[in-house]
Write an enzyme that holds these catalytic residues in place. Sequence first.
Site, PDB file in Angstrom:
ATOM      1  N   PHE A   8      -2.423  -9.836  19.476  1.00 42.68           N
ATOM      2  CA  PHE A   8      -2.936  -8.520  19.878  1.00 42.68           C
ATOM      3  C   PHE A   8      -1.913  -7.859  20.799  1.00 42.68           C
ATOM      4  O   PHE A   8      -2.223  -7.362  21.870  1.00 42.68           O
ATOM      5  CB  PHE A   8      -4.313  -8.688  20.537  1.00 42.68           C
ATOM      6  CG  PHE A   8      -5.215  -7.484  20.392  1.00 42.68           C
ATOM      7  CD1 PHE A   8      -5.304  -6.786  19.201  1.00 42.68           C
ATOM      8  CD2 PHE A   8      -5.990  -7.059  21.459  1.00 42.68           C
ATOM      9  CE1 PHE A   8      -6.131  -5.682  19.055  1.00 42.68           C
ATOM     10  CE2 PHE A   8      -6.828  -5.949  21.340  1.00 42.68           C
ATOM     11  CZ  PHE A   8      -6.891  -5.263  20.137  1.00 42.68           C
ATOM     12  N   THR A  96       1.596 -12.393  15.574  1.00 40.10           N
ATOM     13  CA  THR A  96       2.081 -12.989  16.829  1.00 40.10           C
ATOM     14  C   THR A  96       3.617 -12.856  16.886  1.00 40.10           C
ATOM     15  O   THR A  96       4.263 -12.607  15.864  1.00 40.10           O
ATOM     16  CB  THR A  96       1.659 -14.471  16.976  1.00 40.10           C
ATOM     17  OG1 THR A  96       2.286 -15.241  15.963  1.00 40.10           O
ATOM     18  CG2 THR A  96       0.149 -14.626  16.909  1.00 40.10           C
ATOM     19  N   LYS A 125       8.282 -12.760  11.694  1.00 46.12           N
ATOM     20  CA  LYS A 125       9.409 -13.175  10.858  1.00 46.12           C
ATOM     21  C   LYS A 125       9.705 -14.668  10.934  1.00 46.12           C
ATOM     22  O   LYS A 125      10.343 -15.217  10.041  1.00 46.12           O
ATOM     23  CB  LYS A 125      10.652 -12.376  11.270  1.00 46.12           C
ATOM     24  CG  LYS A 125      10.562 -10.925  10.886  1.00 46.12           C
ATOM     25  CD  LYS A 125      11.304 -10.007  11.833  1.00 46.12           C
ATOM     26  CE  LYS A 125      10.480  -9.652  13.027  1.00 46.12           C
ATOM     27  NZ  LYS A 125      10.984  -8.582  13.872  1.00 46.12           N
ATOM     28  N   GLY A 154      10.140  -2.451   9.267  1.00 44.84           N
ATOM     29  CA  GLY A 154       9.005  -1.842   9.975  1.00 44.84           C
ATOM     30  C   GLY A 154       8.060  -1.208   8.966  1.00 44.84           C
ATOM     31  O   GLY A 154       7.489  -1.897   8.125  1.00 44.84           O
ATOM     32  N   LYS A 225      15.599 -10.940   8.749  1.00 44.85           N
ATOM     33  CA  LYS A 225      15.264  -9.927   7.735  1.00 44.85           C
ATOM     34  C   LYS A 225      16.157 -10.068   6.506  1.00 44.85           C
ATOM     35  O   LYS A 225      15.721  -9.815   5.387  1.00 44.85           O
ATOM     36  CB  LYS A 225      15.391  -8.540   8.356  1.00 44.85           C
ATOM     37  CG  LYS A 225      14.272  -8.296   9.372  1.00 44.85           C
ATOM     38  CD  LYS A 225      14.582  -7.157  10.297  1.00 44.85           C
ATOM     39  CE  LYS A 225      13.418  -6.847  11.210  1.00 44.85           C
ATOM     40  NZ  LYS A 225      13.761  -5.961  12.308  1.00 44.85           N
TER      41      LYS A 225
END
Length: 337
Positions: A8, A96, A125, A154, A225
């Site tokens: 969160f 998270t 990731k 994103g 990525k």
Amino acid sequence: MRVILLGFGVVGRSFAEVVMSEGTKLAKAHGLKPKIVGIVDSSGAVFDKNGLDLAKALKSKKDNGTLAGFGDSYHDGMSGVQAVREIDCEVVVETTPTELKKGEPGLSHVKAAMIKGRHVVCTNKGPLALAMPALMELAHHNGVLFKFSGTVGGGTPVLDFAKKCLEGSEIRSIRGILNGTSNYILTRMAAEGASMKDALADAQRLGYAEADPTYDIEGFDTACKLVITSNYVLGTSLSIKDLDIRGITKVSDKDIAEAAARGEAVKLIGSVGSKAKVSPESIKLTHPLNVSGTFNAICFDTHPSGEVTLVGKGAGGPETATSVIRDLIEIRRSFAR
Ligand code: HSE
């Protein structure tokens, strides 16, 4: 669609905000009605099978830093794995922070969710950079969908753009700017002479940087990525350990000024072709990869149609929350068929 939200922070909270603000439109346009039945952060969990009061969750997090504002229904110390095992849902959304030594707690969350037969949307990731082939296998074995479009670009749909929209072309190499934070820093250094330290502090304040910002500036986030994109699009089985990685920490004001004098800009580039690597490079100001601020740009060298470049915002809470929504729409479409 019942959803458990793990994490969160910037992305998790943005996802909750988008569910609240766009819920009616999403239901009407896509039949998507995400009902968040559980939220877990690093301190504890709240759940409600009828759907949590998201405004209350956001307020509690803002006021207390935890979900303790739910009073007696707050489960102090409950872990994500426990929540996934105990709470019924269709989808687990894992947001998270990325951790690259063991991929935790994200890796355990993703595995527990798949073993329990839940579809998974992951913006973290770490699990993918370390164990993507094994997780794809586990998802397949358990008959669940595993979506992770928010891990690259994103809100910009890099992965499915390459996989779906470039179908029929042979992708020979990939080269791109994949870390919004370091691009923001390099842009500020070049445009206004900002120091790396100040620009990084701003990127952290604006919610672009990783929880551990060394991942951004030392190139590891770009490497993650690149691994995810290469494995998903080119079918490789890379892990982050296979890459040569150099970040922007040694880029000096002098390097930037000298590049500018040549009509070039220093950028952190990840590339995969004959080998996979991340390093700062000087590129022409007119090059399609020369994007500023938190923009990402990725260039696919395709045969026979040549270079195709996709540009879009690569970091930020609302941007990444959009990718979670996109993945949920696809999951809904797949199991509503
Ligand atoms: N810290 C990352 C970036 C967030 O700056 O690109 C998006 O993955």
